[in-house]
Design an enzyme around this catalytic site. Structure first.
Site, PDB file in Angstrom:
ATOM      1  N   LYS A   1       9.195  -0.516  14.277  1.00 47.13           N
ATOM      2  CA  LYS A   1       9.799  -0.347  12.963  1.00 47.13           C
ATOM      3  C   LYS A   1      10.724   0.713  13.102  1.00 47.13           C
ATOM      4  O   LYS A   1      11.873   0.897  12.469  1.00 47.13           O
ATOM      5  CB  LYS A   1       8.603   0.112  12.223  1.00 47.13           C
ATOM      6  CG  LYS A   1       7.712  -0.833  11.528  1.00 47.13           C
ATOM      7  CD  LYS A   1       6.658  -0.215  10.437  1.00 47.13           C
ATOM      8  CE  LYS A   1       5.667  -1.115  10.115  1.00 47.13           C
ATOM      9  NZ  LYS A   1       4.726  -0.312   9.464  1.00 47.13           N
TER      10      LYS A   1
ATOM     11  N   GLY B   1      -4.665  -1.904   4.949  1.00 44.66           N
ATOM     12  CA  GLY B   1      -4.143  -2.973   4.445  1.00 44.66           C
ATOM     13  C   GLY B   1      -4.603  -4.377   4.790  1.00 44.66           C
ATOM     14  O   GLY B   1      -4.666  -5.047   3.794  1.00 44.66           O
ATOM     15  N   ARG B   2      -5.227  -4.661   5.884  1.00 46.21           N
ATOM     16  CA  ARG B   2      -5.839  -5.837   6.348  1.00 46.21           C
ATOM     17  C   ARG B   2      -7.078  -5.981   5.815  1.00 46.21           C
ATOM     18  O   ARG B   2      -7.794  -6.898   5.807  1.00 46.21           O
ATOM     19  CB  ARG B   2      -5.693  -6.017   7.799  1.00 46.21           C
ATOM     20  CG  ARG B   2      -6.478  -5.012   8.557  1.00 46.21           C
ATOM     21  CD  ARG B   2      -5.863  -5.015  10.150  1.00 46.21           C
ATOM     22  NE  ARG B   2      -6.598  -3.917  10.778  1.00 46.21           N
ATOM     23  CZ  ARG B   2      -5.797  -2.813  11.175  1.00 46.21           C
ATOM     24  NH1 ARG B   2      -4.807  -2.579  10.477  1.00 46.21           N
ATOM     25  NH2 ARG B   2      -6.455  -1.807  11.750  1.00 46.21           N
TER      26      ARG B   2
ATOM     27  N   GLU C   1      -4.991  -6.798  14.645  1.00 48.75           N
ATOM     28  CA  GLU C   1      -4.326  -5.477  14.194  1.00 48.75           C
ATOM     29  C   GLU C   1      -5.652  -4.323  14.286  1.00 48.75           C
ATOM     30  O   GLU C   1      -5.198  -3.206  14.322  1.00 48.75           O
ATOM     31  CB  GLU C   1      -3.777  -5.611  12.732  1.00 48.75           C
ATOM     32  CG  GLU C   1      -2.732  -4.222  12.574  1.00 48.75           C
ATOM     33  CD  GLU C   1      -1.992  -4.589  11.355  1.00 48.75           C
ATOM     34  OE1 GLU C   1      -0.721  -4.940  11.540  1.00 48.75           O
ATOM     35  OE2 GLU C   1      -2.299  -4.302  10.283  1.00 48.75           O
TER      36      GLU C   1
ATOM     37  N   GLU D   1      10.496  -4.527   4.687  1.00 47.94           N
ATOM     38  CA  GLU D   1      10.614  -5.942   4.243  1.00 47.94           C
ATOM     39  C   GLU D   1      10.476  -6.282   2.792  1.00 47.94           C
ATOM     40  O   GLU D   1      10.914  -6.612   1.959  1.00 47.94           O
ATOM     41  CB  GLU D   1       9.657  -6.754   5.042  1.00 47.94           C
ATOM     42  CG  GLU D   1       9.802  -7.185   6.413  1.00 47.94           C
ATOM     43  CD  GLU D   1       9.128  -5.973   7.327  1.00 47.94           C
ATOM     44  OE1 GLU D   1       8.986  -4.839   6.791  1.00 47.94           O
ATOM     45  OE2 GLU D   1       8.788  -6.468   8.304  1.00 47.94           O
TER      46      GLU D   1
ATOM     47  N   LYS E   1       0.943  -1.106   0.010  1.00 45.12           N
ATOM     48  CA  LYS E   1       0.101  -0.054  -0.090  1.00 45.12           C
ATOM     49  C   LYS E   1       0.803   1.236  -0.080  1.00 45.12           C
ATOM     50  O   LYS E   1       0.694   2.103  -0.733  1.00 45.12           O
ATOM     51  CB  LYS E   1      -0.934  -0.131   1.265  1.00 45.12           C
ATOM     52  CG  LYS E   1      -1.992   1.107   1.317  1.00 45.12           C
ATOM     53  CD  LYS E   1      -2.747   0.982   2.461  1.00 45.12           C
ATOM     54  CE  LYS E   1      -3.503   2.481   2.646  1.00 45.12           C
ATOM     55  NZ  LYS E   1      -4.287   2.203   3.911  1.00 45.12           N
TER      56      LYS E   1
ATOM     57  N   HIS F   1      -5.222 -33.650  17.053  1.00 46.40           N
ATOM     58  CA  HIS F   1      -4.080 -34.346  17.480  1.00 46.40           C
ATOM     59  C   HIS F   1      -3.238 -33.658  18.000  1.00 46.40           C
ATOM     60  O   HIS F   1      -2.122 -34.048  18.182  1.00 46.40           O
ATOM     61  CB  HIS F   1      -3.723 -35.454  16.445  1.00 46.40           C
ATOM     62  CG  HIS F   1      -4.971 -36.056  15.755  1.00 46.40           C
ATOM     63  ND1 HIS F   1      -5.203 -37.315  16.449  1.00 46.40           N
ATOM     64  CD2 HIS F   1      -5.968 -36.008  14.903  1.00 46.40           C
ATOM     65  CE1 HIS F   1      -6.136 -37.882  15.709  1.00 46.40           C
ATOM     66  NE2 HIS F   1      -6.626 -37.170  14.841  1.00 46.40           N
TER      67      HIS F   1
HETATM   68  O1  F6P Z   1       3.009  -3.022   9.732  1.00 45.30           O
HETATM   69  C1  F6P Z   1       1.589  -3.164   9.511  1.00 45.30           C
HETATM   70  C2  F6P Z   1       1.350  -2.784   8.276  1.00 45.30           C
HETATM   71  O2  F6P Z   1       1.341  -1.444   8.052  1.00 45.30           O
HETATM   72  C3  F6P Z   1      -0.144  -3.550   8.086  1.00 45.30           C
HETATM   73  O3  F6P Z   1      -1.310  -2.845   8.310  1.00 45.30           O
HETATM   74  C4  F6P Z   1      -0.143  -3.651   6.380  1.00 45.30           C
HETATM   75  O4  F6P Z   1      -1.014  -4.545   6.156  1.00 45.30           O
HETATM   76  C5  F6P Z   1       1.397  -4.217   6.215  1.00 45.30           C
HETATM   77  O5  F6P Z   1       2.194  -3.406   7.165  1.00 45.30           O
HETATM   78  C6  F6P Z   1       1.981  -3.976   4.877  1.00 45.30           C
HETATM   79  O6  F6P Z   1       1.815  -2.618   4.486  1.00 45.30           O
HETATM   80  P1  F6P Z   1       2.114  -2.052   3.038  1.00 45.30           P
HETATM   81  O7  F6P Z   1       1.111  -2.719   2.141  1.00 45.30           O
HETATM   82  O8  F6P Z   1       2.106  -0.599   3.022  1.00 45.30           O
HETATM   83  O9  F6P Z   1       3.438  -2.640   2.533  1.00 45.30           O
END
Ligand code: F6P
Length: 543
Positions: free
Chosen positions: A505, A268-269, A354, A213, A207, A385
């Protein structure tokens, strides 16, 4: 005292819990009402919810529904659907429901109808997906794409991976989709090790397009591609982006002609049915993808229009509040009896935790009640199990949602009957248990008998649908989105921000240069963090 705990319905629920609720026994409730299993159910968007195996009586339900009214659930729901800026800490509308609105719907944000843009992006996605699926889109060396690698994390990963696995039955099997999320280099290395760069398409999904990452993985994937194809021009054939941030996409080196956009009013979620679902659409095709959206919309309509007492997200949300806030239950187990839904509880973890893992109200006051539970789970029967022992005989109250389907996608006799027998057996055993008398009557040694007693009275919901189709999956996901909304609305928290992920972060970005510095850096953390950093540096130097 907070406004929530001062509500008459909240106080009445507290009194009811102490006087009656905490003593309710499922065995008695079923004995008193032979129709309970037929009446305590609700249906919507193709889903059947049996909530009879919950520790509630008519009074509990009436009070919970009053709580919903007094907490303003309907007004809050309507404000969300109308595009009001209910995400107050980010001053944003919350309109994932617009992502699946039919073309003729009007949803206004800042004076503009957003639905035409949604469909414009969907059409572009469909055209692109069609090109990949048909082999028309060629890689730099002229070969068709065989593997799609989605690079993203959190909401830009969990939804697509869950739904890709969930709908694998419907996918084009000569295309494979892989998902890289972790900044741990192993994730990328293992996912691409057997791939041919000339036949691989990366979808960089973020987003913000700034997430550490994702950008690190995207840069490494770019280097892997260039190492093989030896020409910058190859990037345009092997990288596309999904983002709200065109500027960052451009500066990464992806042509915005190959970018699929979405909007800041999609959290995002809550974004898996935006362009973030591109990898899924390529896998299952535009028609199945649109069916998925139709299922989301079915549940949106159910949530928007069904009376509260028959409203699936409202019922699930209220029952959750009952256990979370009155019984003190800390967790909820999500147990799909469907192998394709292996990632469903992991997806719900982010969606719920979240969203509702918050400690202050909308106006910033510390809450004096519990908010979101810990969500976890695994597909059945595997969990039986592993961790079910604790649910059956442990000391913790763990409400469970069982999710099952009448018709299997892979009808391999006798598997499905065995699977479903386990669903029904588990909810029966959890509810009714086995008393000491029953154990002894079976001739069990009295010394061992206490170990073989099941107290029962463990609450469960059962969600049953005809078959796992794209439409049903959409409805199921939207059910939980709205359940989370209902609970957040009752707890009066902002379910749509995520400030809790920020501190880590920021600290990580300060620590990176400390790990990489040539000379011993001046460390100003606590003594534990300083020592750990020094130990890590020493270890790396010794390599
Ligand atoms: O760190 C949490 C977050 O902001 C989530 O809410 C989001 O889904 C994820 O990181 C990834 O964010 P982006 O789509 O901006 O890379």
């Amino acid at each position: 005292m907070s406004t929530l705990t001062q509500l008459p319905a909240w106080q009445a629920l507290q009194t009811h819990y102490h006087a009656e609720g905490q003593h309710l026994r499922l065995a008695d409730l079923f004995a008193q009402d032979a129709q309970r299993g037929q009446t305590m159910c609700a249906q919507g968007a193709g889903l059947y919810l049996d909530y009879s195996k919950n520790r509630v009586n008519a009074k509990t339900l009436a009070l919970l529904l009053e709580l919903a009214e007094q907490a303003g659930i309907t007004q809050k729901r309507d404000a969300m659907f109308a595009g009001d800026k209910i995400n107050v800490t980010e001053s944003r509308a919350v309109l994932h429901t617009a992502l699946r609105a039919p073309q003729d719907t009007v949803v206004m944000v800042d004076g503009k109808n957003v639905v035409p843009e949604v469909h414009e992006v969907l059409d572009r996605m469909a055209a692109f997906a069609g090109q990949i699926r048909s082999g028309q889109w060629l890689g730099y060396t002229g070969k068709p794409i065989r593997t799609i690698v989605n690079i993203g994390i959190g909401g830009s990963d969990l939804g697509p991976v869950m739904a890709y696995e969930g709908l694998k039955f419907y996918s084009q099997r000569d295309l494979t989709v892989r998902f890289v999320s972790n900044v741990d280099g192993t994730d990328l290395v293992e996912k691409v090790r057997d791939l041919d760069p000339a036949e691989t398409l990366f979808i960089v999904s973020s987003k913000t397009f700034t997430t550490q990452e994702t950008m690190t993985n995207a840069r490494s994937a770019r280097a892997w591609t260039l190492e093989a194809l030896q020409d910058e021009a190859a990037i345009a054939r092997h990288f596309v982006a999904v983002s709200t941030n065109a500027e960052q996409v451009r500066s990464f080196g992806i042509d915005t002609a190959h970018m699929f956009g979405f909007w800041d009013w999609v959290g995002g979620r809550y974004s898996m049915d935006s362009a973030i679902g591109l990898s899924l659409m390529i896998a299952v095709g535009p028609d199945h993808y649109r069916e998925l959206l139709a299922g989301f919309h079915d549940m949106d309509e159910h949530f928007r229009t069904a009376p509260l007492a028959q409203n699936l997200p409202v019922l699930l949300g209220l029952l959750g509040v009952w256990y979370n806030n009155f019984f003190g239950a800390q967790t909820v187990a999500i147990l799909p009896y469907e192998q394709y839904l292996a990632y469903f509880s992991a997806y719900l973890q982010q969606l719920d935790m979240e969203s509702n893992g918050k400690h202050v109200t909308l106006s910033g006051e510390q809450v004096d009640y519990q908010t979101g539970p810990v969500i976890w789970g695994q597909p059945g029967t595997n969990g039986q199990h592993a961790f079910y022992q604790l649910i059956h005989q442990g000391t913790k109250l763990i409400p469970c949602d069982f999710i099952a389907f009448v018709r299997p996608l892979n009808p391999l006799a006798p598997h499905h009957d065995l699977l479903m027998a386990n669903v029904f057996a588990q909810t029966e055993a959890l509810a009714f248990g086995k008393s000491l008398d029953q154990v002894l009557a079976g001739g069990v040694d009295p010394d061992v008998a206490p170990h073989r007693v099941f107290e029962g009275n463990r609450p469960t919901n059962t969600l049953l649908a005809d078959q796992l189709t794209p439409r049903i999956l959409g409805a199921l996901i939207a059910l939980y989105e709205h359940k989370v909304f209902v609970q957040g609305a009752i707890w009066n928290i902002n379910s749509f921000d995520q400030w809790g992920v920020e501190l880590g972060k920021v600290l990580a970005s300060q620590i990176v240069p400390e790990l990489q510095a040539e000379d011993e850096p001046d460390l100003h953390h606590d003594s534990s963090t300083n020592t750990l950093i020094r130990r890590y540096r020493a270890g790396r130097k010794a390599e």
